[in-house]
Each structure stands twice: as C-alpha cells, then as structure tokens.
Design a protein around this motif. Structure first.
Motif, PDB file in Angstrom:
ATOM      1  N   ARG A   1       0.830  -1.198   0.000  1.00 18.92           N
ATOM      2  CA  ARG A   1       0.000   0.000   0.000  1.00 18.92           C
ATOM      3  C   ARG A   1       0.865   1.247   0.000  1.00 18.92           C
ATOM      4  O   ARG A   1       1.583   1.515   0.951  1.00 18.92           O
ATOM      5  CB  ARG A   1      -0.893   0.017   1.240  1.00 18.92           C
ATOM      6  CG  ARG A   1      -1.782  -1.200   1.364  1.00 18.92           C
ATOM      7  CD  ARG A   1      -3.001  -1.059   0.466  1.00 18.92           C
ATOM      8  NE  ARG A   1      -3.682  -2.312   0.237  1.00 18.92           N
ATOM      9  CZ  ARG A   1      -4.572  -2.856   1.045  1.00 18.92           C
ATOM     10  NH1 ARG A   1      -4.887  -2.246   2.156  1.00 18.92           N
ATOM     11  NH2 ARG A   1      -5.137  -3.996   0.747  1.00 18.92           N
ATOM     12  N   ARG A   2       0.792   1.989  -1.063  1.00 18.06           N
ATOM     13  CA  ARG A   2       1.517   3.257  -1.203  1.00 18.06           C
ATOM     14  C   ARG A   2       2.919   3.136  -0.632  1.00 18.06           C
ATOM     15  O   ARG A   2       3.681   2.265  -0.982  1.00 18.06           O
ATOM     16  CB  ARG A   2       0.739   4.388  -0.541  1.00 18.06           C
ATOM     17  CG  ARG A   2      -0.602   4.623  -1.161  1.00 18.06           C
ATOM     18  CD  ARG A   2      -1.284   5.815  -0.541  1.00 18.06           C
ATOM     19  NE  ARG A   2      -2.699   5.793  -0.889  1.00 18.06           N
ATOM     20  CZ  ARG A   2      -3.646   6.089  -0.047  1.00 18.06           C
ATOM     21  NH1 ARG A   2      -3.374   6.466   1.173  1.00 18.06           N
ATOM     22  NH2 ARG A   2      -4.897   6.041  -0.422  1.00 18.06           N
ATOM     23  N   SER A   3       3.233   4.025   0.278  1.00 19.31           N
ATOM     24  CA  SER A   3       4.566   4.014   0.894  1.00 19.31           C
ATOM     25  C   SER A   3       4.604   3.190   2.171  1.00 19.31           C
ATOM     26  O   SER A   3       5.601   3.219   2.882  1.00 19.31           O
ATOM     27  CB  SER A   3       4.980   5.449   1.223  1.00 19.31           C
ATOM     28  OG  SER A   3       4.972   6.231   0.062  1.00 19.31           O
ATOM     29  N   PHE A   4       3.522   2.471   2.468  1.00 19.24           N
ATOM     30  CA  PHE A   4       3.421   1.790   3.759  1.00 19.24           C
ATOM     31  C   PHE A   4       3.093   0.310   3.615  1.00 19.24           C
ATOM     32  O   PHE A   4       2.033  -0.156   4.042  1.00 19.24           O
ATOM     33  CB  PHE A   4       2.372   2.491   4.635  1.00 19.24           C
ATOM     34  CG  PHE A   4       2.602   3.967   4.734  1.00 19.24           C
ATOM     35  CD1 PHE A   4       3.664   4.468   5.476  1.00 19.24           C
ATOM     36  CD2 PHE A   4       1.794   4.857   4.047  1.00 19.24           C
ATOM     37  CE1 PHE A   4       3.899   5.820   5.541  1.00 19.24           C
ATOM     38  CE2 PHE A   4       2.019   6.218   4.114  1.00 19.24           C
ATOM     39  CZ  PHE A   4       3.084   6.702   4.859  1.00 19.24           C
ATOM     40  N   PRO A   5       4.025  -0.463   3.044  1.00 24.87           N
ATOM     41  CA  PRO A   5       3.781  -1.904   2.959  1.00 24.87           C
ATOM     42  C   PRO A   5       3.687  -2.500   4.364  1.00 24.87           C
ATOM     43  O   PRO A   5       4.402  -2.074   5.275  1.00 24.87           O
ATOM     44  CB  PRO A   5       4.988  -2.447   2.204  1.00 24.87           C
ATOM     45  CG  PRO A   5       5.957  -1.336   2.070  1.00 24.87           C
ATOM     46  CD  PRO A   5       5.309  -0.078   2.494  1.00 24.87           C
ATOM     47  N   HIS A   6       2.783  -3.468   4.508  1.00 22.64           N
ATOM     48  CA  HIS A   6       2.594  -4.060   5.833  1.00 22.64           C
ATOM     49  C   HIS A   6       2.008  -5.462   5.725  1.00 22.64           C
ATOM     50  O   HIS A   6       1.474  -5.849   4.695  1.00 22.64           O
ATOM     51  CB  HIS A   6       1.677  -3.182   6.692  1.00 22.64           C
ATOM     52  CG  HIS A   6       0.279  -3.098   6.166  1.00 22.64           C
ATOM     53  ND1 HIS A   6      -0.068  -2.206   5.169  1.00 22.64           N
ATOM     54  CD2 HIS A   6      -0.832  -3.804   6.455  1.00 22.64           C
ATOM     55  CE1 HIS A   6      -1.353  -2.362   4.886  1.00 22.64           C
ATOM     56  NE2 HIS A   6      -1.843  -3.333   5.645  1.00 22.64           N
TER      57      HIS A   6
END
Length: 103
Positions: A68-73
C-alpha cells in the motif's frame, strides 16, 4: 475500518515505516470477511527485503504483504497476532486492546 488509535500514533507508525524500520500498530478493526476478529496488528516496513525476511523468520508467507503506497505491511490477527506481540514484547498492545487471552 480502524478504531481506537490516535492520529499521532498512526503518524508515528507511518514515519517509522518510511524510515525502513519494522513498526507495529495494533487497533480495533471490523471487516465482515473476518467476523470473529476484533483487532489487527499491522507490521510495516518500507524496506521490502527486511519485511519479507521478518515474515519468513516468523513463519508467515510474504505473499500476503499488502503493498500500500509508501506503507507496505503484513496484517496479524488471531493466535498469530498474540504470539508475535508476545515475542516482540509488545505487551502494551495486548493489554490496551484486551487481546491477551482473547481471539
């Protein structure tokens, strides 16, 4: 849909993720696909190699990393969530969201 966290906590998590740190964010959560789950812990890191290695080391399939965008998790729920939070010594997450002996 997330509940029970402050905007500042989310911003701190995003900043740590963006710096390439492994960051943990637990919150109340509702998704009709998982009606028995009341909480989720997002383990994020912008360094995908680091996040992939962490998943593998913890017996989790990196295929389920959310890009997700700049926030992989990676989303942790249920027994694995409790196991990992204990392993990472994040007892405050367990206590705050009343998941120590639930799920």
């Amino acid at each position: 849909m997330a509940f029970g966290i402050r905007r500042s906590e989310l911003q701190q998590w995003k900043a740590a993720v963006a710096r390439g740190e492994l960051a943990f964010l637990t919150h109340y959560w509702y998704d009709p696909r998982f009606p028995d789950m009341k909480t989720v812990t997002k383990v994020g890191c912008a360094d995908l190699d680091k996040l992939t290695a962490w998943c593998t080391a913890n017996g989790l399939n990196p295929r389920y990393i959310h890009h997700r965008r700049s926030f992989p998790h990676y989303d942790l729920m249920g027994a694995k969530q409790i196991e990992i939070l204990r392993k990472e010594l994040l007892y405050s997450h367990l206590e705050r969201f009343h998941i120590m002996y639930k799920e």
